[in-house]
Design an enzyme around this catalytic site. Structure first.
Site, short mmCIF file in Angstrom:
data_model
loop_
_atom_site.label_atom_id
_atom_site.label_comp_id
_atom_site.label_asym_id
_atom_site.label_seq_id
_atom_site.Cartn_x
_atom_site.Cartn_y
_atom_site.Cartn_z
N SER A 1 0.79 -1.33 -0.20
CA SER A 1 -0.18 -0.25 0.02
C SER A 1 0.81 1.21 0.12
O SER A 1 1.71 1.20 0.51
CB SER A 1 -0.88 -0.02 1.27
OG SER A 1 -0.26 0.34 2.40
N ASP A 2 0.46 2.30 -0.77
CA ASP A 2 0.98 3.61 -0.37
C ASP A 2 0.74 3.86 1.08
O ASP A 2 -0.06 3.43 1.74
CB ASP A 2 0.28 4.61 -1.11
CG ASP A 2 1.43 5.88 -1.23
OD1 ASP A 2 2.35 6.15 -0.65
OD2 ASP A 2 1.18 6.71 -2.39
N TRP A 3 1.65 4.76 1.59
CA TRP A 3 1.76 4.85 3.33
C TRP A 3 0.39 5.58 3.76
O TRP A 3 -0.02 6.53 3.36
CB TRP A 3 3.16 5.75 3.60
CG TRP A 3 4.23 5.06 3.73
CD1 TRP A 3 4.95 5.27 4.83
CD2 TRP A 3 4.99 4.06 3.09
NE1 TRP A 3 6.01 4.60 4.90
CE2 TRP A 3 6.07 3.67 3.63
CE3 TRP A 3 4.50 3.35 1.82
CZ2 TRP A 3 6.94 2.60 3.35
CZ3 TRP A 3 5.38 2.44 1.38
CH2 TRP A 3 6.42 2.00 2.20
N ALA B 1 -2.46 4.30 3.21
CA ALA B 1 -3.64 4.40 2.12
C ALA B 1 -4.50 3.16 2.35
O ALA B 1 -5.71 3.51 2.26
CB ALA B 1 -3.10 3.97 0.73
#
Length: 852
Positions: free
Chosen positions: A245-247, A249
């Site tokens: 995941s993006d941080w 997200a």
């Protein structure tokens, strides 16, 4: 092309046995970050933590505190490379692969197993905040460069992480926006670079974006999208790596766990940690088999990077000095010559005097803001580089215009602790009631303190500034969240609004606007700065308090700055203007409002050109800006965000060592309002409609019939070219070969970027007016000619057919346009495909077009 498991020491059977040996809680622990930049380790199976680092243009390392400590030590920091848009301007796949190897080498030195790069989102709108961090507005150029970079990184035994899947082309409300993209557009345009990087280059990891995606009848966050992650990525493309995941997200436990997401970052507190994922499995909300698949992917990645069952076996193709030299080479090669009317580039005669003018001449913007930035030591100045290049030259520097929102930060040596009177500041930690928890001196205050306990509610920063110069000074503090700021006993700003992780996600914490006031003095005096600021708890993104101290000394008016610049330009043998953007303008977290150069830079350029039309203008910007004076200048060079070696690279170009052979990887608008997509902001319902469909970038300009300032692919270099012939070569399952002859009829050896564009005959389905089919770079000596092969991949002719759910090549006649850019076409060929997409269509060449 997926990585052969037999080459990394663990078979799929062995990995599955390891998965079976783990308890439910152990498996869940592997799927959530153990910290900001690393995963959990399980010693009993020989699994080390896997470390990650941001790195589109340099490796930050695995700890912000470590990087900041290095700034105060003698340890060398990672190399800052030119921004990805600069690399794209080279159109050079060999250079891109070398960059990937250098980035991988830097990652090895910094202890990182995964480089969170490359970014393969497209430059859909010129005001996108991360425009500089993307390669291009074209899917083919983006995808082929990404493929080379991924190959380069992973030859080092380090994983590339291709990001951000998908539809993350703007920053405004990126965590809630819904990117509505039809399937054909998604596959032909926005997924195309991911497919090349993942399916063809075999990237070992992919990052899912913040935004939601509306496609295939499903509207869901990218981190939980069943069609994107399960159907497309896993089943269709055969991806067996890790989806991270993006941080921050991932905001829901069950929906993200049910599909192809493998790793939630950061930790230790995430929607999958602290028993949340274990409980979801135990309650039957998430199938344990799905969890096993995630762990299998993570162990496979660990094996590939050497974090499982033994020492990491790494390759380091580039020593640090070699990486530095490569950064300089990429920068010089990326420079795009927009104007060169009097053959000003390179400089014909060594100057005795040089006037360096402009805010970016004194403080170049070498890297974009946000996750693309890395800590930098002071870099070589342009003044020093020119003095080194031309011994004995006299160089004057003139600011010319104010362009930055905040004045310079106070140097730690300019302030005193009010209690000890020693250099530095006083930092007090306060509890919720305002009581003192701790007090200490900070001799090297850089504007932020990290890692305090969340028991600390606020941080009070006090400093005494000794002002000496008569006139009007401005003092202020850059703050984040709740604050009270007092300057010389007068409150200048207060706020009771507390913030959390959103301040990191929208990047407002990176470069906040300073609040303060002016102080008029006629004699030396001491001024106390007293700021109480929130200790921001951003969850997994860290804990920090920011109080940057800023000071503007008395100085000339804007008019006086311009007058001084004109005077110096007139008195010099060579005048060089360096204008551009800065940290207020180009950054992750926000989109630009317009394409105007900040401050009075356009007025500065106009005034200097009126006096010295032969002045060289260097544009230091990663993304497009309006250049209303462009056609009044003799010489203009676009220099991007060029990394730490900017000064040396510019000296190399000016003195004729390296040709500035870059070509624009995007379209330069004359006016912001003319852009096909002026902004990518969501509407009131948070929807971003990709209404232009397949007509991204230059395709949209052609569809609208609107004239840009300069076209996609444009760049003059420093020599002249003839295209003497072209012919269609062999067709195979991989695509079509086109051959052309180019002749360098200039006085210097040069590099040409041969570009082939395709046009269809207008039959159904609707195609772009013209699109990039292939390209190649070639070096040719003066008065020599070379035969160049350009490969047009099969996908260049294909379209996605939603009815058959497959790729097809529409029958018809295709024009193959061979040229120097989108509009400068030198040769034209015709290629016919009959119904059924015959494997060996007969070419039918047409007459040669202009060879000017």
């Amino acid at each position: 092309m997926q990585m052969d498991d037999s080459s990394n020491g663990h078979s799929d059977r062995q990995l599955r046995e390891l998965v079976a040996s783990l308890s439910l809680s152990e498996k869940a622990s592997l799927c959530s970050g153990a910290g900001m930049w690393h995963t959990a380790a399980i010693a009993r199976i020989g699994l080390d933590a896997i470390a990650m680092s941001d790195g589109p243009a340099g490796i930050r390392g695995t700890a912000t505190e470590l990087a900041e400590a290095r700034l105060a030590s003698d340890d060398e920091l990672s190399i800052s490379f030119p921004a990805p848009s600069a690399l794209a301007a080279t159109w050079d796949l060999e250079l891109a692969a070398a960059f990937g190897q250098a980035l991988g080498s830097e990652a090895v030195r910094e202890g990182a197993d995964i480089v969170l790069a490359p970014v393969v989102n497209l430059q859909r709108t010129p005001v996108g905040g991360r425009h500089f961090e993307c390669f291009s507005e074209d899917p083919l150029l983006t995808g082929t460069l990404a493929q080379a970079v991924v190959d380069g990184i992973q030859t080092c035994g380090v994983s590339a992480c291709v990001k951000h899947l998908v539809g993350n082309e703007a920053e405004t409300r990126r965590t809630t926006a819904i990117s509505r993209i039809d399937e054909r557009t998604l596959r032909e345009v926005y997924l195309a670079p991911f497919e090349l990087a993942v399916r063809d280059a075999g990237a070992w990891s992919v990052m899912a974006a913040y935004n939601r995606v509306d496609t295939q009848g499903v509207t869901e966050k990218a981190v939980a999208h069943p069609w994107l992650l399960d159907e497309l990525l896993r089943r269709e493309w055969g991806f067996d790596g890790v989806v991270v995941s993006d941080w921050s997200a991932a905001t829901d436990t069950v929906s993200t766990a049910q599909h192809g997401l493998d790793l939630v970052m950061p930790g230790p507190d995430s929607v999958w940690s602290h028993g949340r994922l274990v409980e979801a499995v135990e309650r039957g909300l998430v199938d344990e088999g799905e969890l096993d698949r995630k762990v299998l992917n993570l162990l496979r990645l660990a094996s590939r990077v050497g974090a499982l069952g033994g020492e990491r076996r790494r390759q380091v193709p580039f020593a640090r000095d070699e990486a530095r030299a490569l950064s300089r080479q990429i920068a010089a090669r990326s420079f795009v010559v927009l104007r060169n009317e009097a053959d000003s580039i390179p400089v014909a005669r060594r100057p005795r005097t040089v006037a360096l003018i402009g805010p970016n001449a004194l403080a170049p913007y070498v890297q974009g803001g946000g996750s693309a930035s890395i800590p930098l030591r002071p870099i070589e100045s342009l003044e020093h580089a020119l003095e080194h290049r031309w011994p004995g030259v006299s160089v004057t520097t003139t600011l010319g215009a104010y362009s930055r929102r905040n004045p310079p930060m106070l140097d730690p040596g300019q302030v005193r602790d009010p209690e000890t009177r020693q250099p530095g500041v006083r930092v007090d930690s306060l509890d919720a009631a305002g009581g003192l928890v701790d007090s200490k001196a900070a001799a090297d205050w850089r504007g932020v303190v990290r890692g305090l306990s969340t028991e600390v509610h606020d941080v009070r920063v006090r400093a005494v500034v000794h002002l000496t110069e008569p006139g009007e000074h401005w003092l202020g503090v850059a703050v984040v969240g709740r604050h009270r700021v007092s300057i010389d006993g007068i409150d200048v700003a207060t706020s009771d609004v507390r913030v959390g992780e959103e301040a990191v996600l929208d990047s407002s914490a990176n470069n906040p606007r300073a609040v303060g006031r002016s102080i008029l003095i006629d004699a030396p005096c001491d001024v106390l700065i007293d700021a109480t600021v929130q200790n921001v708890d951003a969850g997994g993104l860290g804990v920090f308090a920011r109080a940057g101290l800023h000071h503007r000394e008395p100085g000339p008016s804007a008019e006086a700055l311009i007058a001084e610049a004109v005077e110096n330009a007139e008195a010099s043998d060579l005048a060089i203007l360096v204008v551009g953007t800065n940290e207020d303008v180009e950054s992750e977290g926000w989109d630009r409002a317009d394409l105007t150069l900040p401050g009075a830079q356009n007025q500065l350029v106009e005034a200097v050109l009126a006096a010295r039309p032969d002045a060289l203008v260097v544009v230091n910007s990663g993304a497009p800006v309006e250049l209303p004076w462009l056609h009044r200048a003799y010489a203009v060079v676009w220099a991007w965000l060029p990394g730490q070696e900017f000064a040396g690279a510019l000296a190399d170009v000016l003195d004729g060592d390296v040709e500035p052979s870059g070509r624009l990887p995007w379209t330069l608008p004359a006016r912001h309002r003319d852009a096909p997509v002026p902004n990518g902001s969501p509407d009131a319902n948070d929807v971003v409609e990709y209404a232009e469909s397949i007509d991204i970038g230059y395709r949209g300009w052609l569809r609208a019939g609107t004239r840009s300032e300069l076209p996609f692919g444009y760049g003059l270099g420093w020599t002249d070219w003839l295209y003497t012939s072209a012919e269609v070569g062999d067709w195979s399952s991989s695509g079509l070969e086109v051959w052309c002859q180019v002749e360098n009829f200039g006085a210097r050896a040069g590099r040409e970027v041969v570009q082939i564009y395709i046009e269809s005959d207008g039959s159904e389905p609707l195609r772009p007016v013209r699109w990039l089919g292939g390209y190649a770079t070639v070096d040719v000596d003066a008065s020599e000619a070379r035969r160049v092969r350009v490969r047009i991949p099969k996908r260049g002719f294909e379209v996605w057919d939603s009815e058959t759910e497959g790729w097809v090549i529409p029958a018809g006649e295709y024009r193959l346009l061979v040229g120097r850019d989108l509009t400068d076409i030198r040769q034209e060929l015709t290629w016919r495909i009959r119904h059924g997409a015959a494997p060996a269509p007969a070419p039918a060449p047409k007459a040669t077009m202009s060879s000017e």
